[in-house]
Structure formats: C-alpha cells, structure tokens
Design an enzyme around this catalytic site. Sequence first.
Site, PDB file in Angstrom:
ATOM      1  N   LYS A 183       0.840  -1.125  -0.007  1.00  0.00           N
ATOM      2  CA  LYS A 183       0.073   0.068  -0.046  1.00  0.00           C
ATOM      3  C   LYS A 183       0.847   1.359  -0.110  1.00  0.00           C
ATOM      4  O   LYS A 183       0.661   2.073  -0.782  1.00  0.00           O
ATOM      5  CB  LYS A 183      -1.006   0.120   1.243  1.00  0.00           C
ATOM      6  CG  LYS A 183      -1.917  -1.086   1.539  1.00  0.00           C
ATOM      7  CD  LYS A 183      -2.781  -0.907   2.398  1.00  0.00           C
ATOM      8  CE  LYS A 183      -2.028  -1.093   4.089  1.00  0.00           C
ATOM      9  NZ  LYS A 183      -1.475  -2.070   4.321  1.00  0.00           N
TER      10      LYS A 183
ATOM     11  N   ARG B  64      -9.137   0.922   8.755  1.00  0.00           N
ATOM     12  CA  ARG B  64      -8.905  -0.425   9.219  1.00  0.00           C
ATOM     13  C   ARG B  64     -10.252  -1.242   9.625  1.00  0.00           C
ATOM     14  O   ARG B  64      -9.936  -2.448   9.936  1.00  0.00           O
ATOM     15  CB  ARG B  64      -7.873  -0.465  10.110  1.00  0.00           C
ATOM     16  CG  ARG B  64      -6.246  -0.054   9.559  1.00  0.00           C
ATOM     17  CD  ARG B  64      -5.508  -1.200   9.321  1.00  0.00           C
ATOM     18  NE  ARG B  64      -4.179  -1.435   9.845  1.00  0.00           N
ATOM     19  CZ  ARG B  64      -2.977  -0.840   9.307  1.00  0.00           C
ATOM     20  NH1 ARG B  64      -3.111   0.097   8.666  1.00  0.00           N
ATOM     21  NH2 ARG B  64      -2.015  -1.175   9.901  1.00  0.00           N
TER      22      ARG B  64
ATOM     23  N   ARG C 191      11.526  -1.999  11.339  1.00  0.00           N
ATOM     24  CA  ARG C 191      10.306  -1.562  12.072  1.00  0.00           C
ATOM     25  C   ARG C 191      10.198  -2.661  13.153  1.00  0.00           C
ATOM     26  O   ARG C 191      10.157  -3.887  12.949  1.00  0.00           O
ATOM     27  CB  ARG C 191       8.894  -1.492  11.218  1.00  0.00           C
ATOM     28  CG  ARG C 191       8.709  -0.199  10.756  1.00  0.00           C
ATOM     29  CD  ARG C 191       7.532   0.074   9.851  1.00  0.00           C
ATOM     30  NE  ARG C 191       6.627  -0.682  10.388  1.00  0.00           N
ATOM     31  CZ  ARG C 191       5.086  -0.461   9.782  1.00  0.00           C
ATOM     32  NH1 ARG C 191       5.230  -0.020   8.424  1.00  0.00           N
ATOM     33  NH2 ARG C 191       4.113  -1.309  10.311  1.00  0.00           N
TER      34      ARG C 191
ATOM     35  N   ARG D 207      -0.135  -9.439  13.710  1.00  0.00           N
ATOM     36  CA  ARG D 207      -0.722  -8.398  12.799  1.00  0.00           C
ATOM     37  C   ARG D 207      -1.603  -8.687  11.649  1.00  0.00           C
ATOM     38  O   ARG D 207      -2.597  -8.087  11.237  1.00  0.00           O
ATOM     39  CB  ARG D 207       0.357  -7.504  12.227  1.00  0.00           C
ATOM     40  CG  ARG D 207       0.970  -6.508  13.245  1.00  0.00           C
ATOM     41  CD  ARG D 207       2.332  -5.991  12.754  1.00  0.00           C
ATOM     42  NE  ARG D 207       2.331  -5.055  11.787  1.00  0.00           N
ATOM     43  CZ  ARG D 207       3.233  -4.728  10.761  1.00  0.00           C
ATOM     44  NH1 ARG D 207       4.473  -5.570  10.693  1.00  0.00           N
ATOM     45  NH2 ARG D 207       2.923  -4.022   9.879  1.00  0.00           N
TER      46      ARG D 207
HETATM   47  P1  AMP Z   1       0.964   0.316   8.996  1.00  0.00           P
HETATM   48  O1  AMP Z   1       2.347   1.413   8.926  1.00  0.00           O
HETATM   49  O2  AMP Z   1      -0.183   0.780   8.381  1.00  0.00           O
HETATM   50  O3  AMP Z   1       1.384  -1.075   8.857  1.00  0.00           O
HETATM   51  O4  AMP Z   1       0.564   0.466  10.494  1.00  0.00           O
HETATM   52  C1  AMP Z   1       1.459   0.236  11.775  1.00  0.00           C
HETATM   53  C2  AMP Z   1       0.719   0.124  13.038  1.00  0.00           C
HETATM   54  O5  AMP Z   1       0.112   1.430  13.325  1.00  0.00           O
HETATM   55  C3  AMP Z   1      -0.528  -0.852  12.939  1.00  0.00           C
HETATM   56  O6  AMP Z   1      -0.110  -2.074  13.333  1.00  0.00           O
HETATM   57  C4  AMP Z   1      -1.498  -0.350  13.993  1.00  0.00           C
HETATM   58  O7  AMP Z   1      -0.836  -0.710  15.482  1.00  0.00           O
HETATM   59  C5  AMP Z   1      -1.298   1.118  13.905  1.00  0.00           C
HETATM   60  N1  AMP Z   1      -2.337   1.636  12.820  1.00  0.00           N
HETATM   61  C6  AMP Z   1      -2.024   2.399  11.901  1.00  0.00           C
HETATM   62  N2  AMP Z   1      -2.989   2.733  11.066  1.00  0.00           N
HETATM   63  C7  AMP Z   1      -4.006   2.459  12.014  1.00  0.00           C
HETATM   64  C8  AMP Z   1      -5.514   2.487  11.744  1.00  0.00           C
HETATM   65  N3  AMP Z   1      -6.204   2.957  10.609  1.00  0.00           N
HETATM   66  N4  AMP Z   1      -6.225   2.040  12.867  1.00  0.00           N
HETATM   67  C9  AMP Z   1      -5.796   1.546  13.792  1.00  0.00           C
HETATM   68  N5  AMP Z   1      -4.357   1.272  13.974  1.00  0.00           N
HETATM   69  C10 AMP Z   1      -3.612   1.750  13.013  1.00  0.00           C
END
Ligand code: AMP
Length: 218
Positions: free
Chosen positions: A14, A89, A161, A172
């Site tokens: 994404k 999400r 990360r 996740r």
């Molecule tokens: P990502 O970079 O999109 O993989 O997000 C990393 C982490 O940030 C996720 O595992 C969640 O803990 C948190 N996170 C990111 N976007 C959201 C969202 N829209 N709702 C809830 N948690 C989020």
Amino acid sequence: MHAMILLGGPGSGKGTAAEMIRKSTDYVHISTGDMLRAAITDGSPIGREAEKYIADGELVPDDVIVRIVDERLDEGGKGDAYIFDGFPRTLSQAELLDRSFEARDGNIRHVFYLKAPNDVLIMRLTGRRICRTCGANYHIVNVPPKQKGVCDVCGGELYRRADDEESTIGHRLDVYEDQTRDLIAYYEKRGVLVPVEASTTPKATMDVIMVTLEACES
Ligand code: AMP
C-alpha cells in the site's frame, strides 16, 4: 474533495503504491501508520498513547486515528484529492470516514484491495528496511540499497520496524484478516471495491490502479 483508499494486509504494498501515485498525480498521501510513527518519534501525546498498541501489533483506538486524519484533512492539499493508506482499518473507522467526508462534501471514488498470499506478505515484512531520515522503503532482497544499511536517497540509516519482527507479524496478519472482512464487504456492496493482484511487482500494482483512475477521469 475526493479520495481513494488502499486496502490490503501489512506488506501488500500500500505504501509503495501510494507513493508512486503521489509522485505522478496531485493526490496527497495519508498514511496513518507513518503519522503515528512520526508522533512516536516526536514524543507527542498521541505518540505516547499509540506506542504500546503498535509495539503489540494491535490497532490504535479509533478516536486517536480519526483525530489525526481529520487534522490532516483540515490542512488540505493541492488538488483536494487523497490516498488513504492503512486507513480505514475497521468498519467503524469507515463509518467515521464517511461522516468526515459528508461534512466536507467529499466522496470516496475507489477502494483498491491489494491481495497477496500470506507467505508473500511475511517475506516482504521480514526483509523490509526503512530510512530513519526520509522514510524511503527498501527490501533486503527485492529492493536492496546500493550500500547495506544506508539510504540511496539521503544517506540516512536504514532500520527494521519493531513490528516487522517475526513474533509480531503473525499477530498483525490475524488482526488484519479479522478486522477487514467487514470492511471489504462494506465497500463491495457500495460498488467501489477494485481487487488488485499485488503479489508481483509494485509497477504491476500501480498499472492496474492507474488504468482505473484514468478510465474514471475520461
Ligand atoms: P502500518 O504502517 O499501516 O502497517 O501501521 C502500523 C501500525 O500502526 C498498525 O499495526 C497499528 O498498530 C497502527 N495503525 C496504523 N493505522 C491504523 C488505523 N487506521 N487504525 C488503527 N491502528 C492503526
């Protein structure tokens, strides 16, 4: 104001697709994950609240997420066109986003659902490296930097990360599958869902998205 949403599991590409679209259009890229990581680095109240959830691979509460998205939308952008990456999400976030867009006379035109099997997602996540300075993304096998551990763009240090560790990835992926089932059905019913095969190259994913966007504009 209008937007597209990129849906897909962690590692589905994404962020990469969103950046490629941003560079060749007027769309503003909104990544809730990036905004939360920046808030953690800054040590802001939102960052302190979000930190624990992210480290455990859990979702950050909706009120925090909606607050940061609304603040970003209020700042506006060139073409008033947005790409949401990693948001919404959950079904409740999608409903809150609808309300936010209704209040701003906006509409969500496309929801691209980036699909790839779990073994591909796991391989991408375990090899992912990110620049601490400019946020550029690499992969130790697929997109290696010229010099190990150093960003090609700005010379910054590359890091892994914390939530890309094997121990967190499985959780996740489970959280993702659990939460997005309803979301996919929600957008499918509305007729805006576009499934995209995302297990090959970023360019192939990007081409499918661009064809849909161009068809919509012509
Ligand atoms: P990502 O970079 O999109 O993989 O997000 C990393 C982490 O940030 C996720 O595992 C969640 O803990 C948190 N996170 C990111 N976007 C959201 C969202 N829209 N709702 C809830 N948690 C989020």
